[in-house]
Design an enzyme around this catalytic site. Sequence first.
Site, short mmCIF file in Angstrom:
data_model
loop_
_atom_site.label_atom_id
_atom_site.label_comp_id
_atom_site.label_asym_id
_atom_site.label_seq_id
_atom_site.Cartn_x
_atom_site.Cartn_y
_atom_site.Cartn_z
N GLU A 123 66.47 61.05 -21.41
CA GLU A 123 66.76 60.36 -22.68
C GLU A 123 65.52 59.81 -23.40
O GLU A 123 65.34 58.60 -23.53
CB GLU A 123 67.75 59.22 -22.43
CG GLU A 123 69.09 59.70 -21.95
CD GLU A 123 70.10 58.57 -21.83
OE1 GLU A 123 71.31 58.88 -21.85
OE2 GLU A 123 69.70 57.39 -21.72
N GLU A 181 75.20 63.19 -17.92
CA GLU A 181 75.72 61.83 -17.75
C GLU A 181 76.96 61.67 -18.62
O GLU A 181 76.98 62.10 -19.77
CB GLU A 181 74.71 60.76 -18.18
CG GLU A 181 73.59 60.49 -17.21
CD GLU A 181 72.73 59.32 -17.67
OE1 GLU A 181 73.23 58.43 -18.41
OE2 GLU A 181 71.55 59.28 -17.29
#
Length: 451
Positions: A175, A363
């Site tokens: 991320e 995720e």
Amino acid sequence: MDIHKTAATFNRHVFGDDFYWGVSTAALQTEGNCDADGKGISIWDVFTQRKGKIHQNENAVTACDFYNRYEQDIDLIKQLNIPNFRFSISWTRVLPTGTGVVNQAGIDYYNRVIDYCIQQGIEPWLTIYHWDLPQVLELQSGWTNRNSIEWFTNFVSVCAKAFGNRVKNWMVMNEPAVFTGAGYFLGFHAPGRTGLKNFLPAVHHVTLSIAEGARTLRALLPQAHIGNTFSCSHIEPYSAKPKDVAAAQRADVLINRLFIEPLLGLGYPTADLPVLKKLEKYFKPGDAQKLAFDFDFIGLQNYTREIVKHSVFTPYISAKLVEAKTRNVPLTEMGWEVYPQAMYEIIKKYSAYPQIRKIYITENGSAFKDTLKDGQVDDMLRTQYLHDNLQQILKAKQEGSQVNGYFVWTLTDNFEWAEGYRPRFGLVHINFDTQQRTIKNSGYWYRNFLK
């Protein structure tokens, strides 16, 4: 919908035999033991000591004690029928000063974790960088320093040589939009820097580092399965007014497009967010070509959607998020809207890039107020969340999107960055006073789904 009544027809088999199922964790959030066996200090070790930065001034000194309890937790993964385990390597456990001398005790530790996964029939998936930059390197300006590209590729090389003979699946960074935005622009994550003067060079150097790190992996491990993970939120305008629609498009650039497009060879999306033209200041000859890498897969990490409206008070993007708590919608403990359709929209959005060959959801999960009663955690809201998101993934897959796997966030309750230990995302409950593990009902549901 009663998810238990659908169990007979809705299970892993409807996704196909070649679909990957897993669970994800991160070193800083679980390992604890921040100075054990020669480990160096990371930016998060320092940031958590700054008063007022973390909920109730909590820290990750102990976290889930995964460093000592990894066998117990890997046994839980096996008990839950989960065949793939994604975890990250702590940079300072392997290279205490960020560069230079390798800490053999750190290498040995991760080798033990990898070996135990394999022994238990669980495939390890490694994330090389999950936000824990060595503090020594932050004192040299961290990701705003162009030397960070060399620092990082050296770290990648150490990991590839140490673990590449047994690890097939690699994610370069986790991320980038979150750790650059929260850590180098807004300042509420480590290292706590703010402003464009920090954000823009960090963005450029991180993007170059992802590509160069992937090239390093490819050179050292030609057969490796290499990807990168990206946070992404489905963006919708607050209204049909042109100003709100344009604001949503600008927010989409910042949240969803800023990193993926240059890494796919499309360059930074400067036309749709003009402030990004200031990135040119940090370019050197050849950078435009160095930004791109042909990844084997892309990891998408989605939890919610965001509603965006025009705002004259927000610098650079003239847009602001309309908080979910003001919209009378169901919320998680993080204050995020429960909106499973966002998963479908995100998969379709990224599937539209012809350069992306394969997508994994690396995720997805939810934090709710969990109550341990009589040895059980009846977390129906989390179970429903997982079920509904999986239905949206299946819908996208059946429509032709190349989505090939799903990893729940996360195995155990853990240290949730600035929010401390309050939000619980785990399939397994942890009593942080005793480190007692208790599988939640959502964990049992996932186990049965995967049977």
